[in-house]
Design an enzyme around this catalytic site. Structure first.
Site, short mmCIF file in Angstrom:
data_model
loop_
_atom_site.label_atom_id
_atom_site.label_comp_id
_atom_site.label_asym_id
_atom_site.label_seq_id
_atom_site.Cartn_x
_atom_site.Cartn_y
_atom_site.Cartn_z
N TRP A 58 2.80 6.06 8.71
CA TRP A 58 1.38 5.84 8.44
C TRP A 58 0.68 5.23 9.65
CZ3 TRP A 58 1.46 9.12 5.05
CH2 TRP A 58 2.35 9.13 3.98
N LYS A 93 -0.66 0.78 -5.28
CA LYS A 93 0.66 0.13 -5.15
C LYS A 93 0.69 -1.17 -5.96
CE LYS A 93 1.62 2.95 -1.55
NZ LYS A 93 2.68 3.95 -1.47
N ASP A 112 -3.66 -2.21 7.77
CA ASP A 112 -3.44 -1.38 6.59
C ASP A 112 -2.45 -2.14 5.70
OD1 ASP A 112 -2.64 0.42 4.66
OD2 ASP A 112 -2.06 2.00 6.07
#
Length: 363
Positions: A102, A197, A173
């Site tokens: 990511w 999440k 992030d």
């Protein structure tokens, strides 16, 4: 009703009490005679939910008045582009720390927008098994910002402490570890996280940003892509993902009732210690690829001696209602995602299964 032990990496487990409240109000929200799915986002019933979720986030994370909270769409992937579009002006460069898939994706999007350089990269033989040491960071003191990925879901690594970037804004992030540990929000210029999440369902993205960065963002991009547009309109410039925000609001109520982020952090540590304890007790059988100093407490990854054993492990785990343990398709192996709504009892069940499986198969 049958509820399994849900170790999926996201969308992930949600508190049962929150789901039950959502279910009970689905057809008639707070006596209004209609579902929250049908309510206008301009009317008081939804506005109370919207502002209530923002207030809970501000309280749980101790977000200072210097920062604004935005609700956006498109997930963290959209933020890969939003961040440089807003914060990377012409003639400036941004620093990116590459610690996983990511982080790579964020760098690639930034390079489409402007100049982005690699401040550190811990990839070795196509894998990421650690985060960089402070001495490995090559930071530009004139950078527009420094970007990092707080927790790496695929490879199971996590920043245990964040680097000092001086006067350069730190952008993180935190999709997979927001709310799982206490952070000093004032140290960050901008934090973003997909809610699916730890904070709620898919569909809403949380952005926490310094107000001066929002106000100083680029104005030569369409209004819908500007952080300032969302800030000025309390994230109601266009129709927000209202149902996702409603579910998130119910989830945040439950997380606050558990004792807030301090309690969530303690439980996250207890859960990860249970799994890492099994890995460390049988390192030849449960093979942990991540350097101990970089181990994630949100996503515990490990391998077994053969792929055949891994398939057997997953099959037998599912028979015990332990689901979502298969590693990401690009990495393989086993991954236990220990997000904040996953009960400790689920991890205890996983630990007992790991003991039994090893006793039977580690000959």
């Amino acid at each position: 009703m049958k509820r399994v032990h849900n170790f999926n990496a996201g969308p992930a487990a949600l508190p049962l009490a929150a789901l039950e409240r959502v279910q009970s109000q689905l057809l008639d929200f707070e006596g209004t005679g209609m579902s929250i799915l049908e309510h206008s986002h301009r009317e008081p019933p939804y506005e109370r939910v919207h502002r209530g979720a923002m207030s809970l986030l501000r309280s749980l994370l101790a977000v200072p008045d210097t920062h604004d909270i935005l609700f956006m769409q498109g997930g963290a992937r959209a933020q890969f582009a939003f961040v440089p579009m807003n914060l990377l002006p012409p003639g400036k460069s941004a620093d990116y720390v590459v610690t996983g898939t990511w982080a790579k994706g964020a760098l690639e999007e930034a390079q489409l927008v402007g100049k982005a350089r690699v401040a550190a990269n811990t990839e070795a033989d196509g894998k990421f098994t650690r985060v960089p040491k402070p001495s490995e960071l090559s930071l530009d003191p004139d950078a527009a910002y420094v970007h990092l990925t707080s927790n790496n879901t695929l490879f199971g690594t996590q920043w245990q402490s964040y680097p000092d970037t001086g006067s350069v804004p730190l952008v993180a992030d935190m999709t997979s570890d927001l709310l799982s540990r206490q952070i000093d929000v004032s140290r960050f210029g901008l934090i973003y996280a997909g809610a699916q999440k730890n904070a709620g369902p898919s569909g809403v993205t949380i952005v926490i940003a310094r107000k001066d960065l929002i106000e100083g963002g680029r104005k030569d991009i369409p209004k819908i892509f500007r952080y300032s547009t969302f800030s000025k309109n309390e994230s109601l410039f266009n129709t927000p993902p209202s149902f996702s925000i409603h579910v998130m609001h119910e989830v945040l109520i439950e997380l606050a009732a558990k004792g807030g982020v301090a309690a969530l952090e303690a439980e996250t540590r207890a859960k990860s210690d249970l799994v890492y304890g099994r890995i460390d007790a049988r390192p030849r059988f449960y093979i942990g690829p991540v350097e101990k100093e970089s181990r994630s407490r949100s996503n515990v990854v490990f391998r077994l001696p053969t792929e055949e054993l891994e398939k057997k492990f997953l099959k037998e785990a599912e028979a015990r209602s332990l689901v979502g343990l298969k590693g990401h398709r690009s990495v393989g192996g086993i991954r236990a995602s220990l997000y904040v709504a996953l009960p400790l009892a689920a991890v205890e069940a996983l630990g007992s299964f790991m003991d039994a499986f090893a006793a039977e198969n580690d000959r």
